[in-house]
Design an enzyme around this catalytic site. Structure first.
Site, PDB file in Angstrom:
ATOM      1  N   HIS A  81      -2.522 -40.170   0.161  1.00 16.14           N
ATOM      2  CA  HIS A  81      -2.089 -38.854   0.666  1.00 16.14           C
ATOM      3  C   HIS A  81      -1.401 -38.156  -0.512  1.00 16.14           C
ATOM      4  O   HIS A  81      -0.753 -38.815  -1.334  1.00 16.14           O
ATOM      5  CB  HIS A  81      -1.018 -38.969   1.753  1.00 16.14           C
ATOM      6  N   ASP A  88       2.052 -39.354  -1.085  1.00 18.06           N
ATOM      7  CA  ASP A  88       2.217 -40.723  -1.601  1.00 18.06           C
ATOM      8  C   ASP A  88       2.290 -40.672  -3.119  1.00 18.06           C
ATOM      9  O   ASP A  88       3.045 -41.417  -3.749  1.00 18.06           O
ATOM     10  CB  ASP A  88       1.014 -41.623  -1.274  1.00 18.06           C
ATOM     11  N   GLU A 123     -11.184 -46.325  12.066  1.00 20.47           N
ATOM     12  CA  GLU A 123     -10.136 -47.329  11.824  1.00 20.47           C
ATOM     13  C   GLU A 123     -10.124 -48.301  12.992  1.00 20.47           C
ATOM     14  O   GLU A 123     -10.005 -47.898  14.159  1.00 20.47           O
ATOM     15  CB  GLU A 123      -8.770 -46.656  11.662  1.00 20.47           C
TER      16      GLU A 123
END
Ligand code: XLS
Ligand code: NI
Ligand code: NI
Length: 446
Positions: free
Chosen positions: A109, A112, A276
């Site tokens: 991200h 991050d 996911e």
């Protein structure tokens, strides 16, 4: 691919050697027992099939904190006299980690990689500065970016959503962030760009106009697509379904919901799905189910490889170690022809109680070995063909004249009635679930 062991002026994992394949007999926990990156299975190397990625957020940002207490892991890269200095240290630690693990891809991200600044312009500059450093590190190590994304859910301004926020000024901020994250992804040669609808949903239906919010989401995604294409992004946009958490209800509930959304708004030509495992189980499905739904729609893009906990309903993001899950997931993927430009991103974190830096390696090694073993097993099942032949035999009647006419859309409901009336009661054909399940066991343990 030539790789150096560590980059920058400091080694962050001095006790960790280069992780290599030592085989099933090795008792060295810091080695691969099954993952042999260059081993060829069905015409491709394990590395090419599995396309592993390390995620930046769980591995280098999360320190084990939970709603009940602070972090438990001390990160040596979290030292430095400014947020930017810490971000640069973290980047060096990350590239040392990737290199020692011998993993080909990573994901991040925007936040991050670089800290948020005190204005839009400062945030953009922070990100651009870390992106140019990351570009140097990529060039030096051969690492590739599987996907980038924007964190438009952590900052308090996004508490009511980003693209679906009822306040337009917040939507604009989300736009600024996604624009910069797309710039970063393109600058780093990212192969995909992910949208996970962090807080795109609602907490209370009584105060929410869902129809308006869904339209806004589609308008926002269309703008992002067009901007990305205008700056040369030729990769795939991915939506990552999740039914809840942090919001009570999230719009991208599961694979089928997102497929319907993309088709409704005409976005299915540019967007695919990032499935996911733990999000599928939160939605009450198995991960193989959501993968299969994406494959059936021609929209499987990539996978966030992890698992939940069977005893509770949270997004626990554990490393994927359940061999049945891994095999069933790869059966779907291999039968569909593979992951293409997607990959297996470990959106997984070590437990709060796993406090050694080494545990970060052990989690990834375990996940990579699990999927490497699953690849060998799934390939054996597919090459053997027994399961596929049984599955096909269940539909054999659709190769008969009436079945063919039905599939071609040539029969009316009255015609079905007449066929039924002219035939005896159908014989019961066993689905043989117990046999296929035990067949899977035979492959798992032979
Ligand atoms: C959270 C999501 C998130 C996405 C990227 O549950 O899995 O980590 O993968 O924003
Ligand atoms: Ni998740
Ligand atoms: Ni994820």
């Amino acid at each position: 691919m030539s790789k150096t062991v560590f980059i920058g002026d400091r080694e962050y994992f001095p006790n960790i050697p280069q992780i290599i394949y030592e085989g099933p007999e090795s008792d060295n926990p810091l080695s691969f027992k099954a993952y042999e990156s260059q081993r060829v299975i069905a015409g491709k190397t394990m590395e090419q099939h599995l396309r592993f990625a390390v995620c930046y957020w769980h591995t280098f940002c999360a320190d084990g904190s939970d709603p009940f207490g602070p972090g438990t892991r001390v990160h040596p890269w979290d030292t430095g006299d400014s947020d930017m200095a810490r971000a640069r240290n973290k980047l060096d630690a990350a590239f040392e980690f990737f290199t020692k693990l011998n993993v080909p891809h990573y994901c991040f991200h925007d936040r991050d990689l670089a800290p948020e600044g005190s204005s839009v312009a400062e945030s953009e500059a922070n990100l651009a500065s870390l992106v140019s450093l990351a570009k140097e590190r990529q060039d030096a190590t051969g690492m590739k970016l599987l996907w980038g994304t924007a964190n438009v859910f952590s900052h308090p301004r996004y508490m009511n959503g980003a693209a679906t926020n009822p306040d337009f000024s917040v939507v604009a901020y989300a736009g600024a962030q996604v624009k910069a994250a797309l710039d970063a992804t393109v600058a780093l040669g990212g192969e995909n760009y992910v949208f996970w609808g962090g807080r795109e949903g609602y907490a209370c239906l009584l105060n929410t106009n869902t129809g308006k919010e869904l339209d806004h989401l589609a308008i926002f995604l269309t703008m992002a697509r067009d901007y990305g294409r205008s700056i040369g992004f030729s990769g795939t946009y991915l939506i990552e379904p999740k039914p809840m958490e942090p919001m009570y209800h999230q719009y991208d509930v599961d694979a089928q919901t997102v497929i319907g959304f993309l088709r409704h708004y005409g976005l299915d030509g540019d967007f695919k799905l990032n499935i996911e495992a733990n999000h599928a189980t939160l939605a009450g499905h198995s991960s193989a189910h959501d993968l299969q739904m994406a494959v059936d729609a021609g929209l499987l893009g990539s996978i966030d490889a992890n698992r939940g906990n069977a005893q509770n309903g949270w997004d626990t993001d554990q490393f994927p170690m359940d061999m049945y899950d891994c095999v069933e997931n790869l059966l779907v993927v291999l039968a569909a022809g593979g992951l293409g430009y997607g990959g297996l991103n470990f959106d997984a974190k070590v437990r709060r109680e796993s406090t050694d830096l080494e545990d970060l390696f052990l989690g990834h090694i375990g996940g990579m070995d699990a999927y490497a073993r699953a690849l060998v097993i799934a390939d054996r099942i597919i090459s053997d063909g027994k399961l596929a032949a049984f599955k096909a035999s269940r539909y054999a009647s659709f190769s008969q004249p009436h079945g063919q006419q039905f599939e071609a859309g040539e029969l009316s409901l009255e015609a079905l009635r007449d066929i039924a009336a002219g035939n005896p009661e159908p014989a019961r054909v066993s689905g043989k679930q117990e046999w296929v399940e035990s067949l899977l066991n035979d492959y798992m343990f032979s």
